[in-house]
Design a protein around this motif. Structure first.
Motif, short mmCIF file in Angstrom:
data_model
loop_
_atom_site.label_atom_id
_atom_site.label_comp_id
_atom_site.label_asym_id
_atom_site.label_seq_id
_atom_site.Cartn_x
_atom_site.Cartn_y
_atom_site.Cartn_z
N MET A 57 144.26 48.36 16.90
CA MET A 57 143.26 48.77 17.89
C MET A 57 142.91 50.24 17.73
SD MET A 57 142.39 46.02 19.26
CE MET A 57 141.29 46.68 20.49
N ASP A 58 143.88 51.06 17.38
CA ASP A 58 143.61 52.49 17.13
C ASP A 58 142.63 52.67 15.98
OD1 ASP A 58 145.26 53.24 19.22
OD2 ASP A 58 146.94 53.82 17.91
N TYR A 59 142.79 51.87 14.91
CA TYR A 59 141.86 51.94 13.78
C TYR A 59 140.43 51.65 14.24
CZ TYR A 59 145.28 52.29 9.97
OH TYR A 59 146.24 52.72 9.11
N PHE A 60 140.27 50.60 15.03
CA PHE A 60 138.92 50.24 15.50
C PHE A 60 138.37 51.30 16.46
CE2 PHE A 60 140.06 45.99 13.96
CZ PHE A 60 138.91 45.72 13.23
N GLU A 61 139.21 51.83 17.33
CA GLU A 61 138.73 52.87 18.25
C GLU A 61 138.29 54.12 17.49
OE1 GLU A 61 140.77 53.81 21.82
OE2 GLU A 61 141.05 51.70 22.36
N ARG A 62 139.05 54.51 16.49
CA ARG A 62 138.66 55.68 15.70
C ARG A 62 137.35 55.43 14.96
NH1 ARG A 62 144.10 56.04 14.58
NH2 ARG A 62 143.86 55.17 12.51
N VAL A 86 141.30 45.72 30.47
CA VAL A 86 140.50 46.22 31.59
C VAL A 86 141.27 47.26 32.40
CG1 VAL A 86 139.44 45.55 33.80
CG2 VAL A 86 139.06 44.15 31.75
N MET A 87 142.50 46.95 32.75
CA MET A 87 143.26 47.82 33.65
C MET A 87 143.80 49.09 32.99
SD MET A 87 142.84 46.40 36.50
CE MET A 87 143.91 47.39 37.50
N HIS A 88 144.15 49.02 31.71
CA HIS A 88 144.84 50.15 31.08
C HIS A 88 144.10 50.81 29.92
CE1 HIS A 88 148.23 49.08 33.53
NE2 HIS A 88 148.23 47.86 33.04
N HIS A 89 143.06 50.16 29.40
CA HIS A 89 142.43 50.71 28.19
C HIS A 89 140.93 50.96 28.31
CE1 HIS A 89 146.17 50.32 26.05
NE2 HIS A 89 146.28 49.10 26.54
N GLY A 90 140.38 50.85 29.51
CA GLY A 90 139.01 51.25 29.75
C GLY A 90 137.92 50.27 29.34
N TYR A 91 138.28 49.02 29.08
CA TYR A 91 137.27 48.01 28.74
C TYR A 91 136.62 47.47 30.00
CZ TYR A 91 138.85 47.81 23.92
OH TYR A 91 139.15 48.12 22.63
N ARG A 92 135.37 47.06 29.86
CA ARG A 92 134.63 46.43 30.95
C ARG A 92 134.00 45.15 30.42
NH1 ARG A 92 137.53 48.96 33.52
NH2 ARG A 92 137.15 50.98 34.40
N ARG A 93 133.76 44.20 31.34
CA ARG A 93 133.12 42.95 30.93
C ARG A 93 131.69 43.23 30.53
NH1 ARG A 93 130.19 39.28 33.75
NH2 ARG A 93 130.65 40.34 35.70
N LYS A 94 131.28 42.66 29.40
CA LYS A 94 129.90 42.81 28.94
C LYS A 94 128.99 42.06 29.90
CE LYS A 94 126.76 41.96 25.16
NZ LYS A 94 126.45 41.08 24.08
N LYS A 95 127.93 42.71 30.32
CA LYS A 95 126.99 42.10 31.26
C LYS A 95 126.46 40.78 30.70
CE LYS A 95 123.04 43.24 34.06
NZ LYS A 95 122.13 44.27 34.50
N GLY A 96 126.45 39.77 31.55
CA GLY A 96 125.94 38.47 31.16
C GLY A 96 126.95 37.57 30.47
N GLU A 102 133.93 45.15 26.46
CA GLU A 102 133.46 46.22 25.59
C GLU A 102 133.86 47.57 26.15
OE1 GLU A 102 129.28 45.51 25.19
OE2 GLU A 102 128.81 46.52 27.05
N LYS A 103 133.94 48.51 25.24
CA LYS A 103 134.33 49.87 25.59
C LYS A 103 133.39 50.81 24.88
CE LYS A 103 138.47 52.77 25.40
NZ LYS A 103 139.87 52.77 24.98
N ARG A 104 132.75 51.66 25.62
CA ARG A 104 131.86 52.68 25.03
C ARG A 104 132.71 53.90 24.71
NH1 ARG A 104 126.79 50.85 25.45
NH2 ARG A 104 126.46 49.23 26.99
#
Length: 105
Positions: A57-62, A86-96, A102-104
């Motif tokens: 996950m760190d590779y993808f985040e970088r 969602v609770m610990h890594h800042g992801y949110r449900r993609k609208k629709g 997803e995480k911006r």
């Protein structure tokens, strides 16, 4: 020592996803030019608790940070992964959607 990110050079079974491996974690991902997003379709860690999932996950985040892209987990049906993302890594449900996070970055 951190395991290296390895990617296949060919698309997976006629799709537009590439296989990847980081240590004991394997999965499928693609880069969506239209959405400017790294999309992870599948993740599986063959050995739990060795830290390779976090390294992957760190590779993808970088990569997403470097490209100014969105990091998207597609169709997350593992409720523990969904909740932790969602609770610990800042992801949110993609609208629709119901199960795509997803995480911006």
């Amino acid at each position: 020592m951190k395991p290296a990110f390895e990617q296949s050079q060919q698309l997976w079974r006629g799709t537009n996803f590439y296989e990847f491996r980081v240590g004991t974690v394997q999965g499928l991902y693609r880069y969506s030019i239209a959405d400017h997003a790294f999309e992870i379709l599948a993740l599986k860690n063959k050995v739990k608790g060795n830290g390779h999932f976090k390294v992957a996950m760190d590779y993808f985040e970088r990569s997403a940070r470097r490209e100014g892209a969105i990091l998207r987990l597609c169709e997350v049906f593992n409720l523990r992964l969904y909740w932790n993302s969602v609770m610990h890594h800042g992801y949110r449900r993609k609208k629709g959607t119901l199960f795509t996070l997803e995480k911006r970055i």
